[in-house]
Design a protein around this motif. Sequence first.
Motif, PDB file in Angstrom:
ATOM      1  N   LYS A   1       0.840  -1.208   0.000  1.00 44.20           N
ATOM      2  CA  LYS A   1       0.000   0.000   0.000  1.00 44.20           C
ATOM      3  C   LYS A   1       0.868   1.249   0.000  1.00 44.20           C
ATOM      4  O   LYS A   1       0.590   2.217  -0.709  1.00 44.20           O
ATOM      5  N   THR A   2       1.930   1.219   0.795  1.00 43.14           N
ATOM      6  CA  THR A   2       2.817   2.377   0.911  1.00 43.14           C
ATOM      7  C   THR A   2       3.452   2.739  -0.415  1.00 43.14           C
ATOM      8  O   THR A   2       3.619   3.918  -0.741  1.00 43.14           O
ATOM      9  N   VAL A   3       3.805   1.716  -1.210  1.00 40.78           N
ATOM     10  CA  VAL A   3       4.435   1.983  -2.515  1.00 40.78           C
ATOM     11  C   VAL A   3       3.413   2.024  -3.639  1.00 40.78           C
ATOM     12  O   VAL A   3       3.763   1.928  -4.821  1.00 40.78           O
ATOM     13  N   SER A   4       2.139   2.155  -3.268  1.00 39.01           N
ATOM     14  CA  SER A   4       1.037   2.385  -4.226  1.00 39.01           C
ATOM     15  C   SER A   4       0.836   1.249  -5.217  1.00 39.01           C
ATOM     16  O   SER A   4       0.551   1.485  -6.403  1.00 39.01           O
ATOM     17  N   VAL A   5       0.978   0.011  -4.759  1.00 37.01           N
ATOM     18  CA  VAL A   5       0.625  -1.142  -5.588  1.00 37.01           C
ATOM     19  C   VAL A   5      -0.866  -1.413  -5.400  1.00 37.01           C
ATOM     20  O   VAL A   5      -1.321  -1.610  -4.276  1.00 37.01           O
ATOM     21  N   PRO A   6      -1.669  -1.411  -6.474  1.00 38.96           N
ATOM     22  CA  PRO A   6      -3.116  -1.618  -6.332  1.00 38.96           C
ATOM     23  C   PRO A   6      -3.445  -3.040  -5.883  1.00 38.96           C
ATOM     24  O   PRO A   6      -2.684  -3.975  -6.142  1.00 38.96           O
ATOM     25  N   GLN A   7      -4.566  -3.190  -5.210  1.00 39.76           N
ATOM     26  CA  GLN A   7      -5.038  -4.480  -4.705  1.00 39.76           C
ATOM     27  C   GLN A   7      -3.954  -5.243  -3.946  1.00 39.76           C
ATOM     28  O   GLN A   7      -3.622  -6.392  -4.271  1.00 39.76           O
ATOM     29  N   PRO A   8      -3.388  -4.631  -2.916  1.00 42.95           N
ATOM     30  CA  PRO A   8      -2.272  -5.280  -2.198  1.00 42.95           C
ATOM     31  C   PRO A   8      -2.647  -6.609  -1.558  1.00 42.95           C
ATOM     32  O   PRO A   8      -1.801  -7.502  -1.464  1.00 42.95           O
ATOM     33  N   GLU A   9      -3.899  -6.770  -1.125  1.00 41.00           N
ATOM     34  CA  GLU A   9      -4.325  -8.029  -0.503  1.00 41.00           C
ATOM     35  C   GLU A   9      -4.252  -9.194  -1.500  1.00 41.00           C
ATOM     36  O   GLU A   9      -3.981 -10.337  -1.119  1.00 41.00           O
ATOM     37  N   LYS A  10      -4.459  -8.888  -2.777  1.00 41.25           N
ATOM     38  CA  LYS A  10      -4.348  -9.904  -3.825  1.00 41.25           C
ATOM     39  C   LYS A  10      -2.904 -10.038  -4.302  1.00 41.25           C
ATOM     40  O   LYS A  10      -2.388 -11.146  -4.457  1.00 41.25           O
ATOM     41  N   ARG A  11      -2.261  -8.898  -4.493  1.00 41.27           N
ATOM     42  CA  ARG A  11      -0.903  -8.892  -5.045  1.00 41.27           C
ATOM     43  C   ARG A  11       0.115  -9.549  -4.134  1.00 41.27           C
ATOM     44  O   ARG A  11       1.130 -10.074  -4.590  1.00 41.27           O
ATOM     45  N   VAL A  12      -0.145  -9.535  -2.827  1.00 45.33           N
ATOM     46  CA  VAL A  12       0.817 -10.085  -1.872  1.00 45.33           C
ATOM     47  C   VAL A  12       1.050 -11.574  -2.096  1.00 45.33           C
ATOM     48  O   VAL A  12       2.093 -12.123  -1.722  1.00 45.33           O
ATOM     49  N   ASN A  13       0.095 -12.254  -2.740  1.00 44.92           N
ATOM     50  CA  ASN A  13       0.209 -13.690  -2.986  1.00 44.92           C
ATOM     51  C   ASN A  13       0.623 -14.015  -4.420  1.00 44.92           C
ATOM     52  O   ASN A  13       0.563 -15.174  -4.830  1.00 44.92           O
TER      53      ASN A  13
ATOM     54  N   ARG B   1       7.262  -4.119 -10.359  1.00 44.88           N
ATOM     55  CA  ARG B   1       8.357  -4.894  -9.752  1.00 44.88           C
ATOM     56  C   ARG B   1       9.338  -3.960  -9.054  1.00 44.88           C
ATOM     57  O   ARG B   1       9.863  -4.291  -7.986  1.00 44.88           O
ATOM     58  N   GLN B   2       9.580  -2.796  -9.649  1.00 44.22           N
ATOM     59  CA  GLN B   2      10.474  -1.846  -8.997  1.00 44.22           C
ATOM     60  C   GLN B   2       9.856  -1.333  -7.699  1.00 44.22           C
ATOM     61  O   GLN B   2      10.559  -1.098  -6.707  1.00 44.22           O
ATOM     62  N   ARG B   3       8.546  -1.161  -7.679  1.00 40.27           N
ATOM     63  CA  ARG B   3       7.868  -0.761  -6.436  1.00 40.27           C
ATOM     64  C   ARG B   3       8.010  -1.844  -5.366  1.00 40.27           C
ATOM     65  O   ARG B   3       8.194  -1.543  -4.185  1.00 40.27           O
ATOM     66  N   VAL B   4       7.931  -3.105  -5.794  1.00 41.95           N
ATOM     67  CA  VAL B   4       8.126  -4.213  -4.851  1.00 41.95           C
ATOM     68  C   VAL B   4       9.546  -4.177  -4.286  1.00 41.95           C
ATOM     69  O   VAL B   4       9.759  -4.387  -3.081  1.00 41.95           O
ATOM     70  N   MET B   5      10.528  -3.894  -5.147  1.00 43.54           N
ATOM     71  CA  MET B   5      11.917  -3.790  -4.682  1.00 43.54           C
ATOM     72  C   MET B   5      12.060  -2.688  -3.627  1.00 43.54           C
ATOM     73  O   MET B   5      12.767  -2.859  -2.626  1.00 43.54           O
TER      74      MET B   5
ATOM     75  N   GLN C   1       9.217   6.323 -14.492  1.00 44.28           N
ATOM     76  CA  GLN C   1      10.380   6.905 -13.815  1.00 44.28           C
ATOM     77  C   GLN C   1       9.943   7.998 -12.847  1.00 44.28           C
ATOM     78  O   GLN C   1      10.371   8.027 -11.685  1.00 44.28           O
ATOM     79  N   ALA C   2       9.095   8.892 -13.328  1.00 41.41           N
ATOM     80  CA  ALA C   2       8.619   9.997 -12.486  1.00 41.41           C
ATOM     81  C   ALA C   2       7.861   9.472 -11.279  1.00 41.41           C
ATOM     82  O   ALA C   2       8.003   9.989 -10.163  1.00 41.41           O
ATOM     83  N   GLN C   3       7.062   8.431 -11.473  1.00 39.25           N
ATOM     84  CA  GLN C   3       6.296   7.856 -10.362  1.00 39.25           C
ATOM     85  C   GLN C   3       7.218   7.248  -9.310  1.00 39.25           C
ATOM     86  O   GLN C   3       7.001   7.423  -8.098  1.00 39.25           O
TER      87      GLN C   3
END
Length: 333
Positions: free
Chosen positions: A138-150, A161-165, A191-193
């Motif tokens: 959530k902090t790095v603005s990945v949508p649907q984190p409850e789904k993405r975490v798996n 992927r860079q946000r995950v890093m 890049q700007a994001q």
Amino acid sequence: MDNILEVKNLAVSFQTFFGEVEAVRNISFNVERGKTLAIVGESGCGKSVTANSIIQLLPKPPALYKNGEVIFNGEDLLKKSEKEMTSIRGNNISMVFQDPMTSLNPTMKVGNQIVEGVRKHKKISRDEGKKLAIEMLKTVSVPQPEKRVNQYPHEFSGGMRQRVMIAIAMASKPELLIADEPTTALDVTVQAQILDLMKKLKDEMNTSIILITHDLGVVADIADEIVVMYAGQIIEKGKLNDIYYNTKHPYTRKLLASVPKLNMDKNEELHSIEGSPPDLYMPPKGCSFYDRCDNAMVICEEHMPEFADHGNGHCSCCWLNHPQCSKNREEAL
């Protein structure tokens, strides 16, 4: 001035079959607490070697730490054992690498990768770990984190992927974040994001950042100070505005000129720096930029210039700034 990191006279070489490569040659710089330092320069100038040297990620051999100190919170990291460094990496100091696809484990869910480093330093339960992973996504603005975490890394785009890093690096709330070319493989919008995200995390967590990049255009909106490297040496350093608007070294000026501008004519060619950096198997005894400099003098080839102090922490390593320089410095620079 509260410095979280002080690098003093750092020299790093690599032992090869052909001889010793002097990749980093006696560089010194500081990182203030809560500030962003950008290290810029062409590929092969020693930026990534410097970044990896700070937390001793270079394998020994072939890497050889010939000289210097890396003082983090008053302690020299180069004197610490591998066990001691393991307790610092991913805890007090974290790193974001260039290519997230090769840095992320393709066989592990991203949620597990986010909390893996935290578990090495803190005891947290499985439920606490999953909650932390979702919070970081959530902090790095990945949508649907409850789904993405798996999900697995291949199910994410390059920007995600860079946000995950970044989430992995920031999960333990480090005091210092080293970002090595974090936007190289991304399009301009992403890049700007990513840069906006890093600024946000720095402000929220008071994390200091070392940003490694070859693009001076990338750092314009995020860096507080800039270090310009060439051929394993620092040739200019100072505050952001001094580097951009009071440039003192010909190499820095050429780097700035190579950045595309919005008002460029469609038929105008991008500026490039002719020539190649010197071979660091046998570094030149004079200025390393001599062969590519439009203002080169005889003394440049024979003698390495000392740093000239321009005030406010701004200094450069060029004979044009020597008080006895016979050329018209205003015209040359």
